[in-house]
Design an enzyme around this catalytic site. Structure first.
Site, mmCIF file in Angstrom:
data_model
loop_
_atom_site.group_PDB
_atom_site.id
_atom_site.type_symbol
_atom_site.label_atom_id
_atom_site.label_comp_id
_atom_site.label_asym_id
_atom_site.label_seq_id
_atom_site.Cartn_x
_atom_site.Cartn_y
_atom_site.Cartn_z
ATOM 1 N N GLU A 118 0.804 -1.239 0.000
ATOM 2 C CA GLU A 118 0.000 0.000 0.000
ATOM 3 C C GLU A 118 0.828 1.277 0.000
ATOM 4 O O GLU A 118 0.616 2.158 0.834
ATOM 5 C CB GLU A 118 -0.976 -0.021 1.179
ATOM 6 C CG GLU A 118 -1.925 -1.199 1.135
ATOM 7 C CD GLU A 118 -2.832 -1.310 2.362
ATOM 8 O OE1 GLU A 118 -2.877 -0.383 3.177
ATOM 9 O OE2 GLU A 118 -3.519 -2.355 2.480
ATOM 10 N N ASN B 71 2.157 -5.333 -3.086
ATOM 11 C CA ASN B 71 0.754 -5.627 -2.775
ATOM 12 C C ASN B 71 -0.022 -4.327 -2.526
ATOM 13 O O ASN B 71 0.442 -3.455 -1.778
ATOM 14 C CB ASN B 71 0.735 -6.483 -1.496
ATOM 15 C CG ASN B 71 -0.615 -7.088 -1.183
ATOM 16 O OD1 ASN B 71 -1.238 -7.708 -2.052
ATOM 17 N ND2 ASN B 71 -1.079 -6.923 0.043
ATOM 18 N N HIS C 75 -10.264 -6.190 -2.064
ATOM 19 C CA HIS C 75 -11.334 -6.003 -1.083
ATOM 20 C C HIS C 75 -12.456 -5.318 -1.863
ATOM 21 O O HIS C 75 -12.442 -4.106 -2.054
ATOM 22 C CB HIS C 75 -10.868 -5.103 0.071
ATOM 23 C CG HIS C 75 -9.809 -5.731 0.912
ATOM 24 N ND1 HIS C 75 -10.063 -6.816 1.714
ATOM 25 C CD2 HIS C 75 -8.489 -5.448 1.054
ATOM 26 C CE1 HIS C 75 -8.952 -7.158 2.340
ATOM 27 N NE2 HIS C 75 -7.978 -6.351 1.955
ATOM 28 N N GLU D 109 -6.140 -10.663 -1.005
ATOM 29 C CA GLU D 109 -6.942 -10.390 0.208
ATOM 30 C C GLU D 109 -8.429 -10.350 -0.147
ATOM 31 O O GLU D 109 -9.181 -9.508 0.354
ATOM 32 C CB GLU D 109 -6.517 -9.049 0.838
ATOM 33 C CG GLU D 109 -5.031 -8.984 1.162
ATOM 34 C CD GLU D 109 -4.594 -7.730 1.916
ATOM 35 O OE1 GLU D 109 -5.459 -7.011 2.435
ATOM 36 O OE2 GLU D 109 -3.379 -7.497 1.987
ATOM 37 N N ASP E 263 -12.215 -10.340 -0.495
ATOM 38 C CA ASP E 263 -13.505 -10.444 0.194
ATOM 39 C C ASP E 263 -14.495 -9.599 -0.597
ATOM 40 O O ASP E 263 -14.104 -8.684 -1.313
ATOM 41 C CB ASP E 263 -13.452 -10.054 1.690
ATOM 42 C CG ASP E 263 -12.636 -8.826 2.002
ATOM 43 O OD1 ASP E 263 -12.572 -7.916 1.157
ATOM 44 O OD2 ASP E 263 -12.070 -8.749 3.111
HETATM 45 O O1 G3I Z 1 -5.069 -8.060 19.201
HETATM 46 C C1 G3I Z 1 -5.522 -6.815 19.727
HETATM 47 C C2 G3I Z 1 -6.316 -6.998 20.979
HETATM 48 O O2 G3I Z 1 -5.472 -7.532 21.966
HETATM 49 C C3 G3I Z 1 -6.892 -5.657 21.395
HETATM 50 O O3 G3I Z 1 -7.710 -5.832 22.509
HETATM 51 C C4 G3I Z 1 -7.732 -5.054 20.279
HETATM 52 C C5 G3I Z 1 -8.255 -3.663 20.624
HETATM 53 O O4 G3I Z 1 -8.358 -2.844 19.508
HETATM 54 O O5 G3I Z 1 -6.902 -4.928 19.143
HETATM 55 C C6 G3I Z 1 -6.397 -6.166 18.682
HETATM 56 O O6 G3I Z 1 -5.608 -5.919 17.556
HETATM 57 C C7 G3I Z 1 -6.284 -5.598 16.368
HETATM 58 C C8 G3I Z 1 -5.890 -6.617 15.315
HETATM 59 O O7 G3I Z 1 -6.466 -6.269 14.089
HETATM 60 C C9 G3I Z 1 -6.305 -8.046 15.681
HETATM 61 O O8 G3I Z 1 -7.674 -8.172 15.638
HETATM 62 C C10 G3I Z 1 -5.873 -4.210 15.918
HETATM 63 O O9 G3I Z 1 -6.377 -3.252 16.828
HETATM 64 C C11 G3I Z 1 -6.413 -3.924 14.551
HETATM 65 O O10 G3I Z 1 -5.851 -2.698 14.065
HETATM 66 C C12 G3I Z 1 -6.005 -5.042 13.597
HETATM 67 O O11 G3I Z 1 -6.597 -4.775 12.366
HETATM 68 C C13 G3I Z 1 -6.002 -5.410 11.253
HETATM 69 C C14 G3I Z 1 -5.598 -4.334 10.244
HETATM 70 O O12 G3I Z 1 -5.140 -4.958 9.049
HETATM 71 C C15 G3I Z 1 -4.472 -3.447 10.772
HETATM 72 O O13 G3I Z 1 -3.277 -4.179 10.958
HETATM 73 C C16 G3I Z 1 -7.028 -6.350 10.657
HETATM 74 O O14 G3I Z 1 -7.255 -7.432 11.549
HETATM 75 C C17 G3I Z 1 -6.513 -6.887 9.332
HETATM 76 O O15 G3I Z 1 -7.535 -7.622 8.680
HETATM 77 C C18 G3I Z 1 -6.118 -5.731 8.431
HETATM 78 O O16 G3I Z 1 -5.592 -6.286 7.236
HETATM 79 C C19 G3I Z 1 -5.260 -5.347 6.210
HETATM 80 C C20 G3I Z 1 -4.039 -5.893 5.492
HETATM 81 O O17 G3I Z 1 -3.011 -6.112 6.406
HETATM 82 C C21 G3I Z 1 -3.611 -4.944 4.373
HETATM 83 N N1 G3I Z 1 -4.691 -4.661 3.472
HETATM 84 C C22 G3I Z 1 -5.951 -4.205 4.093
HETATM 85 C C23 G3I Z 1 -6.388 -5.198 5.171
HETATM 86 C C24 G3I Z 1 -7.707 -4.770 5.778
HETATM 87 O O18 G3I Z 1 -7.571 -3.560 6.463
#
Ligand code: G3I
Length: 355
Positions: free
Chosen positions: A162, A203, A239, A267, A269
């Site tokens: 990105e 990516n 997405h 990715e 969906d």
């Molecule tokens: O694990 C912690 C948890 O301990 C905490 O209580 C909670 C509170 O917010 O957060 C949890 O972490 C979260 C994590 O996902 C696990 O669920 C983060 O806040 C959250 O920011 C994170 O979001 C991820 C996001 O990327 C940012 O890294 C999404 O799961 C994930 O699907 C998303 O994936 C991205 C790809 O990497 C790149 N392309 C877009 C895609 C969708 O946004």
């Protein structure tokens, strides 16, 4: 049959046809799960999912589905900078190593995501004070430590994720601010040095809805290739939404193929509620349109040259695990499995795409 029983059966059947929320225990409104033994592992190209380490640990149904269905695995979050490298001299391999071990034990390919991104950075990086050389060293050390750790296990990497805005300009990320845009080329070189056998991908998302962004991405990867920078593939995150046109998706895929790189739909969906309607319910009609869109994406992908088919990866497994309802705070059902771990109409759409 008594009149009462007959009336009850008619009522039950009417309720079954109504627009039921798929978050409940209702079966998929369009198809019953295919009863044959085919799984997504049997697709004619690698078919993968992004997986969540804590769900794998805590949820046996989730784990069983991952093991059963997919031939390729991406860590949804476990290989991101913030997870792997929480402090300058601390690496935390636990989640990622568990995912790798599960994939290896079950003969699945592992795709690494992601060595460089503007998001999910630890505060030690966002607060880092140092000159250009120190930033370059930070970038190189992270990439080479991570790629080195997984050498021989992770088959491929999203090296840079990105880097562009939707208007096709470079995102003003911390990396661009500290190192300029050509850090991208060096990130690929550092990754290649650390594992010469790993395939290296750029990516990004939006190829199907922004021509300006797509053009910028294609120009970047073409220029990297021309300069001899080691890049093997292009990841189209995809997405997308059920009402995205096939023409736009086709343009995204065919223009990626024209680069000669391997193409990963990385990715996938398909959102059913892109307008954020808080009271939307999952209907047979939406399920059907989603299945048709999964089918057409898979069909288009299956038509590209075999040598460029790196695979398709969906972004997590079930509607209950998807990032979309969380991120957009809305009901949505973007994936081919429902939250009861059952195959949806979309699942059959995927299988139909290669018929
Ligand atoms: O694990 C912690 C948890 O301990 C905490 O209580 C909670 C509170 O917010 O957060 C949890 O972490 C979260 C994590 O996902 C696990 O669920 C983060 O806040 C959250 O920011 C994170 O979001 C991820 C996001 O990327 C940012 O890294 C999404 O799961 C994930 O699907 C998303 O994936 C991205 C790809 O990497 C790149 N392309 C877009 C895609 C969708 O946004």
């Amino acid at each position: 049959m008594t009149k009462k029983l007959f009336a009850a059966l008619v009522l039950a059947s009417l309720l079954g046809c109504a627009n039921m929320d798929h978050t409940t225990l209702m079966p998929d409104p369009v198809t019953t799960p295919p009863s044959n033994s085919a799984t997504l592992k049997d697709m004619p190209f690698p078919f993968g999912a992004a997986v969540n380490a804590s769900l794998l640990r805590s949820n046996a149904s989730y784990k069983a589905l991952v093991v059963k269905e997919f031939s390729s695995i991406t860590a949804e979050n476990a290989m991101k900078f913030g997870t792997l490298h929480p402090a300058e001299s601390t690496y935390n391999w636990t989640d990622a190593d568990e995912i790798v071990a599960l994939a290896q034990a079950n003969g699945k390919r592992i795709h690494g995501h992601t060595l460089n991104w503007y998001k999910s950075l630890p505060t030690w990086v966002t607060n880092f004070q140092g000159d250009t050389q120190a930033w370059e060293n930070l970038l190189k050390t992270h990439i080479q430590t991570v790629v080195g750790h997984f050498k021989g296990k992770v088959a491929s990497w999203d090296v840079v994720n990105e880097a562009f805005e939707d208007d096709g300009t470079y995102r003003n990320s911390i990396w661009v601010q500290k190192l300029g845009t050509d850090y991208i080329a060096r990130a690929f070189q550092y990754a290649r040095q650390a594992d010469p056998d790993a395939l290296l991908f750029y990516n990004d998302y939006g190829h199907e809805y922004s021509t300006a962004k797509r053009t910028a991405i294609l120009n970047l990867v073409t220029s990297l290739k021309t300069r001899g920078i080691p890049i093997d593939g292009l990841g189209l995150q995809m997405h997308t939404r059920y009402n995205q046109t096939d023409a736009n998706i086709s343009a995204a895929i065919t223009s990626a193929v024209a680069t000669g790189l391997k193409v990963h739909i990385s990715e996938l969906d398909i959102a059913l509620n892109p307008d954020n309607n808080q009271s939307l319910t999952y209907t047979a009609s939406l399920a059907d349109q989603q299945a048709a869109k999964y089918k057409s994406i898979v069909k288009m992908y299956y038509a590209i040259p075999k040598a460029q088919q790196f695979g398709i990866t969906i972004w997590n497994v079930t509607d209950g695990d998807s990032w979309i309802p969380v991120e957009y705070n809305r009901p949505d059902w973007p994936l081919p499995f429902d939250r009861n771990y059952q195959r949806k109409a979309a699942y059959q759409g995927i299988l139909d795409g290669v018929k």
